[in-house]
Design an enzyme around this catalytic site. Structure first.
Site, PDB file in Angstrom:
ATOM      1  N   CYS A  94      40.859  44.043  36.398  1.00 12.95           N
ATOM      2  CA  CYS A  94      39.631  43.352  36.024  1.00 12.95           C
ATOM      3  C   CYS A  94      38.407  44.221  36.337  1.00 12.95           C
ATOM      4  O   CYS A  94      38.314  44.820  37.407  1.00 12.95           O
ATOM      5  CB  CYS A  94      39.586  42.019  36.753  1.00 12.95           C
ATOM      6  SG  CYS A  94      38.086  41.607  37.590  1.00 12.95           S
ATOM      7  N   GLU A  95      37.510  44.312  35.394  1.00 12.50           N
ATOM      8  CA  GLU A  95      36.347  45.181  35.558  1.00 12.50           C
ATOM      9  C   GLU A  95      35.315  44.612  36.527  1.00 12.50           C
ATOM     10  O   GLU A  95      34.372  45.303  36.918  1.00 12.50           O
ATOM     11  CB  GLU A  95      35.687  45.462  34.215  1.00 12.50           C
ATOM     12  CG  GLU A  95      35.098  44.250  33.527  1.00 12.50           C
ATOM     13  CD  GLU A  95      34.553  44.580  32.142  1.00 12.50           C
ATOM     14  OE1 GLU A  95      33.513  43.997  31.772  1.00 12.50           O
ATOM     15  OE2 GLU A  95      35.157  45.403  31.424  1.00 12.50           O
ATOM     16  N   HIS A  96      35.495  43.353  36.916  1.00 16.41           N
ATOM     17  CA  HIS A  96      34.536  42.741  37.844  1.00 16.41           C
ATOM     18  C   HIS A  96      34.882  43.007  39.305  1.00 16.41           C
ATOM     19  O   HIS A  96      33.980  43.144  40.134  1.00 16.41           O
ATOM     20  CB  HIS A  96      34.470  41.227  37.606  1.00 16.41           C
ATOM     21  CG  HIS A  96      34.065  40.876  36.217  1.00 16.41           C
ATOM     22  ND1 HIS A  96      34.667  39.880  35.469  1.00 16.41           N
ATOM     23  CD2 HIS A  96      33.117  41.417  35.403  1.00 16.41           C
ATOM     24  CE1 HIS A  96      34.108  39.815  34.279  1.00 16.41           C
ATOM     25  NE2 HIS A  96      33.168  40.728  34.207  1.00 16.41           N
ATOM     26  N   HIS A  97      36.191  43.047  39.620  1.00 18.76           N
ATOM     27  CA  HIS A  97      36.599  43.212  41.016  1.00 18.76           C
ATOM     28  C   HIS A  97      37.599  44.357  41.220  1.00 18.76           C
ATOM     29  O   HIS A  97      38.029  44.601  42.341  1.00 18.76           O
ATOM     30  CB  HIS A  97      37.237  41.917  41.539  1.00 18.76           C
ATOM     31  CG  HIS A  97      36.380  40.708  41.357  1.00 18.76           C
ATOM     32  ND1 HIS A  97      36.572  39.787  40.336  1.00 18.76           N
ATOM     33  CD2 HIS A  97      35.296  40.269  42.048  1.00 18.76           C
ATOM     34  CE1 HIS A  97      35.659  38.839  40.412  1.00 18.76           C
ATOM     35  NE2 HIS A  97      34.874  39.099  41.438  1.00 18.76           N
ATOM     36  N   GLN A 135      40.309  40.309  30.064  1.00 22.04           N
ATOM     37  CA  GLN A 135      41.426  39.983  29.171  1.00 22.04           C
ATOM     38  C   GLN A 135      40.938  39.748  27.748  1.00 22.04           C
ATOM     39  O   GLN A 135      41.622  40.099  26.775  1.00 22.04           O
ATOM     40  CB  GLN A 135      42.180  38.754  29.694  1.00 22.04           C
ATOM     41  CG  GLN A 135      43.433  38.437  28.894  1.00 22.04           C
ATOM     42  CD  GLN A 135      44.239  37.303  29.486  1.00 22.04           C
ATOM     43  OE1 GLN A 135      44.226  37.091  30.702  1.00 22.04           O
ATOM     44  NE2 GLN A 135      44.933  36.554  28.662  1.00 22.04           N
ATOM     45  N   HIS A 163      45.655  36.447  37.079  1.00 18.85           N
ATOM     46  CA  HIS A 163      44.605  37.321  37.597  1.00 18.85           C
ATOM     47  C   HIS A 163      44.537  37.227  39.118  1.00 18.85           C
ATOM     48  O   HIS A 163      44.314  36.151  39.676  1.00 18.85           O
ATOM     49  CB  HIS A 163      43.251  36.925  36.992  1.00 18.85           C
ATOM     50  CG  HIS A 163      43.152  37.208  35.531  1.00 18.85           C
ATOM     51  ND1 HIS A 163      42.282  38.149  35.017  1.00 18.85           N
ATOM     52  CD2 HIS A 163      43.817  36.690  34.454  1.00 18.85           C
ATOM     53  CE1 HIS A 163      42.405  38.193  33.692  1.00 18.85           C
ATOM     54  NE2 HIS A 163      43.334  37.307  33.334  1.00 18.85           N
ATOM     55  N   CYS A 165      42.262  38.345  41.043  1.00 23.77           N
ATOM     56  CA  CYS A 165      40.926  37.999  41.522  1.00 23.77           C
ATOM     57  C   CYS A 165      40.725  36.489  41.576  1.00 23.77           C
ATOM     58  O   CYS A 165      39.919  35.997  42.369  1.00 23.77           O
ATOM     59  CB  CYS A 165      39.847  38.660  40.661  1.00 23.77           C
ATOM     60  SG  CYS A 165      39.877  38.178  38.933  1.00 23.77           S
TER      61      CYS A 165
END
Length: 203
Positions: A94-97, A135, A163, A165
């Site tokens: 995931c590009e956020h975490h 995703q 996920h 995260c």
């Protein structure tokens, strides 16, 4: 047919790519920030291992998904029905975490006058999965690449993933699966064709 537009890798926007030594030093900083000692025996080699692992996790930035579809074959039988690969396993981050998410992709296309080796479709999934992603974006990139690369009459994608995260932080929901879809071409226009795709995927 829509022209494929992909996100530009960060390294293409930066003045230079950081060195391996700088990457390892960044890991040491994060370990220290977390409250541990990066010099203790159990962690001494961790920055080296993390840098090596990142090279594997994100090797998709160095690969060209469209190039995987460059070699196609004329089908003498004239087959023009759905070609569907079920349960292509993938793992992404995931590009956020920068936390992993993993699951299965179900991918179908309608050939025009040519077909492609089946392993190439799985490779396209893997190339995009091995980048920092959401995703939703991952689903879109795979579908659009297959449509453009194969000049397919239609493409259908369903992805289901869990996920980390969401499981390990925040709401901590471990058993939630996220499902995304993308239908292009004849799959987008023809509800009966979409229903066939979904029936086979759920069988």
């Amino acid at each position: 047919m829509k022209k494929l537009t992909l996100p530009t890798p960060v390294t293409a926007l930066s003045p230079r790519r950081p060195s391996r030594a700088e990457a390892e030093e960044a890991v040491r900083t994060l370990i220290a920030w977390s409250g541990d000692n990066p010099a203790r025996p159990g962690l001494e080699k961790t920055p080296e291992r993390v840098a090596e692992a990142f090279g594997e996790y994100f090797k998709g930035y160095k690969q060209d998904a469209l190039a995987e579809l460059a070699q196609t074959f004329e089908d003498p039988s004239g087959y023009n029905e759905m070609v569907l690969l079920k349960d292509i396993a993938f793992e992404s981050h995931c590009e956020h975490h920068i936390a992993p998410f993993f699951g299965s992709a179900h991918v179908a296309y309608l050939p025009s006058d040519r077909i492609v080796g089946l392993s190439k479709i799985a490779r396209v999934v893997d190339i995009f999965a091995r980048r920092l992603q959401t995703q939703e974006s991952l689903t879109e990139q795979i579908a659009t690449t297959l449509e453009e690369g194969l000049q397919a009459r239609g493409v259908a994608i369903m992805m289901s993933a869990r996920h980390h995260c969401m499981a390990a932080r925040g709401v901590q929901q471990r058993d939630v699966a996220t499902v995304t879809f993308r239908f292009l071409g004849e799959f987008e226009r023809n509800s009966a064709l979409r229903d066939r795709f979904m029936a086979v995927v759920r069988d």
